[in-house]
Write a protein that holds these residues in place. Sequence first.
Motif, mmCIF file in Angstrom:
data_model
loop_
_atom_site.group_PDB
_atom_site.id
_atom_site.type_symbol
_atom_site.label_atom_id
_atom_site.label_comp_id
_atom_site.label_asym_id
_atom_site.label_seq_id
_atom_site.Cartn_x
_atom_site.Cartn_y
_atom_site.Cartn_z
ATOM 1 N N GLY A 184 0.813 -1.204 0.000
ATOM 2 C CA GLY A 184 0.000 0.000 0.000
ATOM 3 C C GLY A 184 0.851 1.260 0.000
ATOM 4 N N LYS A 185 0.236 2.359 -0.383
ATOM 5 C CA LYS A 185 0.932 3.640 -0.419
ATOM 6 C C LYS A 185 0.084 4.701 0.265
ATOM 7 N N SER B 82 -4.403 7.054 1.986
ATOM 8 C CA SER B 82 -4.206 6.307 0.741
ATOM 9 C C SER B 82 -4.943 6.936 -0.428
ATOM 10 N N ASP C 103 -6.942 0.524 -0.910
ATOM 11 C CA ASP C 103 -5.544 0.122 -1.009
ATOM 12 C C ASP C 103 -5.357 -1.165 -0.221
ATOM 13 N N ASP D 178 -6.347 -4.511 4.280
ATOM 14 C CA ASP D 178 -6.879 -3.662 3.215
ATOM 15 C C ASP D 178 -7.480 -2.443 3.880
ATOM 16 N N ASP E 258 -8.037 6.576 6.967
ATOM 17 C CA ASP E 258 -7.953 5.265 6.336
ATOM 18 C C ASP E 258 -8.512 4.257 7.324
#
Length: 122
Positions: free
Chosen positions: A2-3, A19, A23, A29, A43
């Motif tokens: 992930g980023k 994110s 992601d 997740d 997130d």
Amino acid sequence: MGKTYLFECGLCHYRVKISGGVDAGLDCDVQTVVCRDCKELFDAFTRVRRQSSPVGKFREAYPEIPPAALAGSPARERDWQKPALACPLNPKHVVEAWKDPGRCPRCGNFLEKSGMPFRAWD
């Protein structure tokens, strides 16, 4: 992998590291959500892989078994859990999925995404 990116609002100077949508990493997740009550972006976990049976309890029951023998055992298995989307500050707050390009939760202006990821995570 992930980023995480830095998002900024040019109008009200709101900054957040998220994110920017759906992601995934190795063991989780995430989905970016907007909390209408906090007026913040977060997130939130949509899927998390956790150990199904703790190795510690297994080791307490059978202390004579070496750790290398447990490598492929059921004590090391992991199951996916799917938590509901919720605000991390208060689960009773109203949240909605958010996706880039999206609007600032405070002023309604579009947020600008940084070109390079702030962080890469697993």
